[in-house]
Design a protein around this motif. Structure first.
Motif, PDB file in Angstrom:
ATOM      1  N   TYR A 227     -25.277 -10.281   2.923  1.00 41.83           N
ATOM      2  CA  TYR A 227     -25.301  -8.751   3.170  1.00 41.83           C
ATOM      3  C   TYR A 227     -24.274  -8.090   3.723  1.00 41.83           C
ATOM      4  O   TYR A 227     -23.166  -9.245   4.617  1.00 41.83           O
ATOM      5  CB  TYR A 227     -26.326  -8.256   3.180  1.00 41.83           C
ATOM      6  CG  TYR A 227     -26.924  -9.089   5.190  1.00 41.83           C
ATOM      7  CD1 TYR A 227     -26.395  -8.079   5.655  1.00 41.83           C
ATOM      8  CD2 TYR A 227     -27.685 -10.324   4.111  1.00 41.83           C
ATOM      9  CE1 TYR A 227     -27.400  -8.300   7.020  1.00 41.83           C
ATOM     10  CE2 TYR A 227     -28.111 -10.501   5.844  1.00 41.83           C
ATOM     11  CZ  TYR A 227     -27.474 -10.029   7.200  1.00 41.83           C
ATOM     12  OH  TYR A 227     -28.574  -9.844   8.243  1.00 41.83           O
ATOM     13  N   SER A 245     -31.740  -8.964  -3.511  1.00 43.73           N
ATOM     14  CA  SER A 245     -30.928  -9.743  -2.082  1.00 43.73           C
ATOM     15  C   SER A 245     -32.059 -11.050  -1.901  1.00 43.73           C
ATOM     16  O   SER A 245     -32.606 -10.970  -1.765  1.00 43.73           O
ATOM     17  CB  SER A 245     -31.432  -8.569  -0.970  1.00 43.73           C
ATOM     18  OG  SER A 245     -31.085  -9.490   0.160  1.00 43.73           O
ATOM     19  N   GLN A 254     -24.262  -5.728  -0.970  1.00 40.67           N
ATOM     20  CA  GLN A 254     -23.941  -7.399  -0.658  1.00 40.67           C
ATOM     21  C   GLN A 254     -22.851  -7.845  -1.699  1.00 40.67           C
ATOM     22  O   GLN A 254     -23.018  -6.627  -2.604  1.00 40.67           O
ATOM     23  CB  GLN A 254     -25.185  -7.680  -1.122  1.00 40.67           C
ATOM     24  CG  GLN A 254     -25.491  -7.084  -2.482  1.00 40.67           C
ATOM     25  CD  GLN A 254     -26.775  -8.292  -2.709  1.00 40.67           C
ATOM     26  OE1 GLN A 254     -27.815  -8.940  -1.755  1.00 40.67           O
ATOM     27  NE2 GLN A 254     -27.865  -8.310  -4.099  1.00 40.67           N
ATOM     28  N   ARG A 496     -22.956 -14.440   6.788  1.00 36.69           N
ATOM     29  CA  ARG A 496     -23.422 -13.430   6.968  1.00 36.69           C
ATOM     30  C   ARG A 496     -24.216 -13.012   8.627  1.00 36.69           C
ATOM     31  O   ARG A 496     -24.413 -14.021   9.183  1.00 36.69           O
ATOM     32  CB  ARG A 496     -24.903 -13.608   6.272  1.00 36.69           C
ATOM     33  CG  ARG A 496     -26.270 -13.996   6.396  1.00 36.69           C
ATOM     34  CD  ARG A 496     -27.163 -14.232   5.413  1.00 36.69           C
ATOM     35  NE  ARG A 496     -27.874 -15.057   6.305  1.00 36.69           N
ATOM     36  CZ  ARG A 496     -29.129 -15.144   5.679  1.00 36.69           C
ATOM     37  NH1 ARG A 496     -29.248 -15.009   4.544  1.00 36.69           N
ATOM     38  NH2 ARG A 496     -30.009 -15.735   6.271  1.00 36.69           N
TER      39      ARG A 496
END
Length: 608
Positions: A227, A245, A254, A496
């Motif tokens: 994301y 997600s 994302q 991330r």
């Protein structure tokens, strides 16, 4: 140092966990023990290898020079008139009493990252493809710094520029200075990488063949998402989208990352897809991509349920030659075949694992059960269900309005997971008060029996009809390797969240993370062969303890002798270097600096 074994009993089975421990003598003649390295579970052959390494290391360490021998080689500057006369006669001397230490910085992990980078031949690969900039910028070294940073201590490019580079010895190791990590260069480097992605895949495959005799006849395919912390106002063709997600961050846009790895964890290709991409729409394109990249071959594809569709599986069976596969199946197919499977006998493939085989329409269905998995899943379900019932009992006694009750039940549902479906709940009406009669709950016995029957069991399907059941089960268990790859990318390498705003830089960030993961998996493979039981993160932390320091030694005529020296490794790191068959480089030669306006004269500088 010596090996220590701790025995623990888990699920009725004894497990042996090994560590390397050393004795240290402290005040009042006491001896205390220090935990040096945790090896985990290792086999008898690996135990002997570590024991042999400890013996070799201790024999070599016992031959070190005595302090008296070292002091005999040291000369100091004398003070007073007598010292001045001797300096005039013998040349310029070093004033040891005015020695200074400057710029401590991390050296060991940076050196290891560069060694791994060279082991994969990435230094030469990118030197040929990333030409020097118009002002002499070494883009290949900028990329090498970004990859080492992602492997050792991942963070943003701004942190690399502002803090990390100065606190590391990358400049010393690469022969560069701070100009290498000017902030605009770090970002501009991202824009030069994606054109070399396919060439990198082919290069890595050849290097892993040469280094580890890697095979690529079994491929694991899966997808994950990552994301962004950015403003979700993008163009129609931008890959940043809202979607399912895996990180539980449905509030963020994302992208989806499709990855192919071998059972040993070597990645051979990846692709960045739009964030709302459905898993089942990706397989056909990836099969074509791998065939174009590496040619047709006798490969077996391992996938989890939800990726292949019936149409794509039919195409794989009908291709020439047929593309082999082993995939998990959705629960709906298990329900459809459950009656037929119930009549078939169990076949034992190994201790605690049994299968049932059902040939059907050119495919083989494998219904497998694992005793260990059954115990684990039932234990998890019992704990979750017990906690859920206790929470519902608490809510029943509270004085809550209906809306408040619904919120708290939603929280309990999120925490209970799948166990929530096993409980039937009767809620009070819209204007009904919360009482023991209006709010009731009970376990759904039918659903519980169904869950009990399926715990620790799963249904596989394959067109490998000639393979032994044990082989099929072992192949499917290797899918855990791609889950490990995603954990490392999101954990150790911190892919991330992504803070880049431009799409090409986002994909380049993933490219750099992919290269860092290649270094990570290469180190993992070397540890498996040479130092089993250790993790890459534990090794990087041990190497990070080696620092580099600038030693400034003033001379009697106003100049300085500057020596950049890395600290000597401690005992456990020496053992680790010996196990990995690595040798630290020689210390850098000293350099002499002079103040502005200093007039050179014929002198001899003696350093000891």
């Amino acid at each position: 140092m010596f090996l220590r074994c701790i025995t623990r009993k888990k699920n009725g089975k004894e497990h042996y966990y090994w560590s390397i421990v050393e004795n240290r003598r402290v005040a009042r003649g006491r001896v205390v023990q220090r935990h040096v390295l945790y090896l985990g579970e290792i086999n008898a052959l690996q135990e002997k290898g570590w024991q042999r390494g400890i013996e070799i290391f201790e024999d070599a360490d016992s031959q070190s020079s005595s302090p008296a021998a070292l002091l005999a080689q040291t000369q100091f500057c004398l003070g007073g008139e007598e010292g001045a006369r001797r300096e005039e006669a013998q040349g310029v001397r070093i004033v040891v009493s005015q020695m200074e230490l400057h710029r401590p910085r991390q050296w060991g992990a940076c050196w290891l990252a560069i060694e791994l980078y060279g082991l994969l031949g990435l230094d030469e690969f990118f030197a040929q493809r990333l030409a020097r900039g118009r002002k002499g910028t070494r883009w290949d070294l900028v990329l090498q710094t970004l990859c080492a940073y992602r492997l050792i201590d991942p963070g943003s490019e701004w942190r690399l520029h502002r803090q990390w580079f100065d606190q590391s010895a990358m400049a010393d190791l690469l022969g560069e200075d701070f100009s290498l990590v000017e902030i605009h260069k770090l970002y501009e480097c991202h824009e030069r990488l994606l054109a070399h992605k396919n060439a990198l895949f082919s290069h890595l495959q050849e290097r892993w063949k040469d280094l580890f005799n890697a095979r690529f006849d079994v491929l694991l395919y899966d997808l994950t998402s990552t994301y962004f912390e950015s403003n979700p106002v993008f163009g129609e063709n931008d890959k940043r989208k809202f979607g399912y997600s895996r990180d539980k961050r449905s509030d963020c846009v994302q992208v989806v990352i499709a990855l192919v790895v071998t059972p040993e964890g070597f990645p051979i290709a990846y692709e960045v897809l739009a964030g709302h991409t459905s898993d089942k729409t990706t397989l056909r394109g990836f099969l074509k991509k791998i065939e174009e990249q590496y040619g047709k071959a006798d490969r077996i594809w391992l996938m989890d349920r939800g990726i292949p569709t019936e149409e794509v599986l039919a195409e794989m069976r009908a291709s020439d030659p047929p593309i082999k596969y082993l995939v998990g199946t959705p629960k709906g197919r298990l329900s459809a075949l459950e009656a037929v499977l119930a009549e078939l006998p169990w076949e034992k493939v190994r201790e605690g694992v049994e299968v049932k085989l059902l040939p059907k329409e050119g495919e083989l269905y494998v219904f497998a059960q694992s005793r260990d998995r059954i115990h684990k899943e039932r234990g998890m379900r019992r704990r979750a269900l017990r906690k859920l019932l206790a929470r519902l009992g608490q809510l029943r006694k509270m004085k809550l309005k209906r809306d408040q009750l619904l919120v708290k039940i939603g929280e309990a549902k999120a925490e209970a997971g799948r166990a929530f479906a096993l409980v039937d709940i009767q809620l009070p009406g819209p204007r009904q008060a919360l009482t023991p009669e209006s709010f009731r709950f009970a376990i759904n016995r039918q659903k519980l029996r169904l869950a009990y029957r399926r715990e620790g069991r799963y249904l596989l399907r394959s067109n490998l009809c000639e393979q032994a059941p044990a082989r099929l089960w072992e192949l499917y268990m290797q899918l855990a390797q791609i889950e490990e790859a995603f954990r490392n990318l999101k954990g150790d390498l911190a892919i991330r969240p992504i803070f880049h705003q431009r799409e090409e830089r986002i994909e380049a960030h993933i490219f750099i993370s992919f290269v860092a993961y290649c270094l990570h998996v290469t180190l993992t493979r070397r540890l498996r062969d040479l130092a089993p039981g250790l993790t890459p993160r534990a090794v990087l932390e041990k190497f990070a303890a080696v620092q580099m320091i600038d030693v400034h030694l003033p001379t009697s005529d106003g100049r300085k002798v500057v020596m950049s020296r890395y600290t000597q490794p401690e005992a456990e790191l020496k053992l680790l270097l010996n196990q990995l068959k690595l040798e630290l480089p020689e210390q850098a030669p000293p350099r002499i600096t002079a103040p502005a306006g200093w007039a050179a004269k014929a002198v001899v500088v003696q350093t000891f």
